[in-house]
Design a protein around this motif. Structure first.
Motif, PDB file in Angstrom:
ATOM      1  N   GLY A   1      46.115  10.426 -13.942  1.00  0.00           N
ATOM      2  CA  GLY A   1      46.661   9.189 -14.502  1.00  0.00           C
ATOM      3  C   GLY A   1      47.273   8.308 -13.422  1.00  0.00           C
TER       4      GLY A   1
ATOM      5  N   ALA B   1      49.537  -1.278 -19.729  1.00  0.00           N
ATOM      6  CA  ALA B   1      48.719  -1.086 -18.528  1.00  0.00           C
ATOM      7  C   ALA B   1      48.246  -2.385 -17.893  1.00  0.00           C
ATOM      8  CB  ALA B   1      47.517  -0.201 -18.857  1.00  0.00           C
ATOM      9  N   PHE B   2      48.110  -3.458 -18.677  1.00  0.00           N
ATOM     10  CA  PHE B   2      47.461  -4.663 -18.156  1.00  0.00           C
ATOM     11  C   PHE B   2      48.434  -5.757 -17.759  1.00  0.00           C
ATOM     12  CE2 PHE B   2      43.431  -2.865 -18.731  1.00  0.00           C
ATOM     13  CZ  PHE B   2      43.473  -2.104 -19.880  1.00  0.00           C
TER      14      PHE B   2
ATOM     15  N   PRO C   1      51.484  -4.962 -15.469  1.00  0.00           N
ATOM     16  CA  PRO C   1      52.435  -4.063 -14.814  1.00  0.00           C
ATOM     17  C   PRO C   1      53.686  -4.770 -14.289  1.00  0.00           C
ATOM     18  CG  PRO C   1      50.501  -4.400 -13.440  1.00  0.00           C
ATOM     19  CD  PRO C   1      50.197  -5.007 -14.760  1.00  0.00           C
TER      20      PRO C   1
ATOM     21  N   PHE D   1      43.931   0.836 -10.175  1.00  0.00           N
ATOM     22  CA  PHE D   1      43.860  -0.375 -10.992  1.00  0.00           C
ATOM     23  C   PHE D   1      44.805  -1.452 -10.479  1.00  0.00           C
ATOM     24  CE2 PHE D   1      42.286  -2.325 -14.746  1.00  0.00           C
ATOM     25  CZ  PHE D   1      43.299  -3.112 -15.255  1.00  0.00           C
ATOM     26  N   ASN D   2      45.938  -1.017  -9.877  1.00  0.00           N
ATOM     27  CA  ASN D   2      46.981  -1.952  -9.455  1.00  0.00           C
ATOM     28  C   ASN D   2      47.168  -1.974  -7.934  1.00  0.00           C
ATOM     29  OD1 ASN D   2      48.115  -2.780 -12.163  1.00  0.00           O
ATOM     30  ND2 ASN D   2      48.356  -0.560 -12.306  1.00  0.00           N
TER      31      ASN D   2
ATOM     32  N   TRP E   1      49.074   4.565 -17.312  1.00  0.00           N
ATOM     33  CA  TRP E   1      47.793   5.260 -17.191  1.00  0.00           C
ATOM     34  C   TRP E   1      47.950   6.757 -17.435  1.00  0.00           C
ATOM     35  CZ3 TRP E   1      43.297   2.774 -17.107  1.00  0.00           C
ATOM     36  CH2 TRP E   1      43.369   1.392 -16.890  1.00  0.00           C
TER      37      TRP E   1
ATOM     38  N   MET F   1      48.738  -5.154  -6.319  1.00  0.00           N
ATOM     39  CA  MET F   1      50.175  -5.334  -6.547  1.00  0.00           C
ATOM     40  C   MET F   1      50.961  -4.395  -5.640  1.00  0.00           C
ATOM     41  SD  MET F   1      52.339  -4.774 -10.068  1.00  0.00           S
ATOM     42  CE  MET F   1      52.416  -2.999  -9.957  1.00  0.00           C
TER      43      MET F   1
END
Lengths: 170, 142
Positions: free
Chosen positions: A20, B28-29, B31, A27-28, B58, A31
């Protein structure tokens, strides 16, 4: 030899957490990379790098700055603009920051021309996706200011970097 | 396992798995906004708030999906028990410190107060513990 079930459950639980976390970091990653923008060490750079003139941004999204870029521009004479409410500004703000709450900018656009036109303006608010700084930056650009930037990390990132702050109202 | 226990286990899987899958997806989308919600608890520095905001949703999505799908049920449920227990401690700490903030459980603007969130978290913890107790331990050859 098979692992006893409880130990296997713990190792599988850790693997689930790792999966996870890996998905979240992937995904980030942009950032995270932006927030890890660390300053050069003294051994690598004994003098601060010159601040290269950058073209005026064509959109607020293109005008965002990292903490180090903000520090460089402030050292070169940029003016910080605090978009948060005055009561929050009084509790703590960037040194020499000009208080211009977004609500007041919307209500009294005639205040906008009072800002110095020959300095880069760095707008910030509460960080963490706070949109007031970007909205105020847009108003400033629409009012004719060309050198306007947005410090996306805002006051929280400045404070967490243990940088000096001022308190009180102007 | 008798039929009643199987039914209770199935309902626990649906509720717990569904809750965490939904909660994770809700956060999640965006943050940065979720990092702001975490920052409101005044526990971690700026970078940690961003790291937690980037990864926790996540972890919730993966564990929620595993519980809902009945795969690796015990390890996933144990992860959720730890997360729920930690969250209960954090909520209690915020209540004791007098923070008047949104819990941030469902992302920014979720609209749940801290006491509501604590109650919900304890109910969820009870369901997850029930799930752990009803699910048989895997055999060595599984």
């Amino acid at each position: 030899m098979n692992c006893p079930p409880p130990r296997r459950i713990v190792s599988e639980a850790l693997a689930i957490v790792a999966l996870g976390a890996a998905l979240g970091l992937a995904f980030n990653y942009r950032m995270i990379l932006e927030s890890l923008d660390l300053p050069a060490t003294p051994a690598l750079s004994r003098t601060p790098p010159p601040v290269a003139p950058s073209p005026a941004p064509t959109s607020v999204a293109a005008a965002t700055l990292t903490l180090n870029a903000v520090r460089d521009l402030l050292a070169a004479g940029a003016l910080p603009i605090d978009a948060r409410p005055r009561s929050v500004y009084a509790e703590g703000h960037l040194p020499a920051a000009y208080s211009l709450p977004l609500e007041e900018a919307h209500a009294a656009p005639q205040r906008l021309p009072q800002l110095p036109g020959n300095r880069t303006l760095i707008v910030y608010c509460g960080g963490y996706g706070c949109s007031d700084a970007a909205d105020l930056a847009l108003l400033l650009i629409q009012a004719g200011y060309r050198e306007v930037r947005v410090f996306t990390g805002g006051y929280p990132e400045w404070v967490d970097a243990a940088l000096p702050v001022e308190t009180g109202t102007p | 396992m008798n039929r009643r226990s199987e039914t209770v286990l199935f309902l626990c899987r649906l509720l717990v798995g569904g809750c965490f899958l939904y909660a994770g997806a809700a956060k999640a989308f965006d943050p940065r906004a979720f990092a702001g919600e975490i920052a409101a608890y005044r526990l971690f520095p700026h970078l940690f708030n961003l790291l937690i905001a980037a990864t926790l949703p996540w972890i919730e999505i993966v564990t929620g999906a595993l519980v809902l799908g009945g795969r690796k049920l015990l390890p996933a449920a144990w992860v959720l028990v730890v997360l729920e227990a930690l969250f209960a401690v954090i909520l209690l700490s915020a209540i004791v410190r007098g923070l008047n903030i949104d819990c941030g459980c469902l992302g920014a603007g979720g609209g749940r107060s801290l006491p509501e969130a604590l109650l919900g978290d304890l109910v969820l913890l009870g369901l997850t513990v029930t799930l752990c107790r009803l699910q048989p331990l895997p055999r060595d050859d599984d």
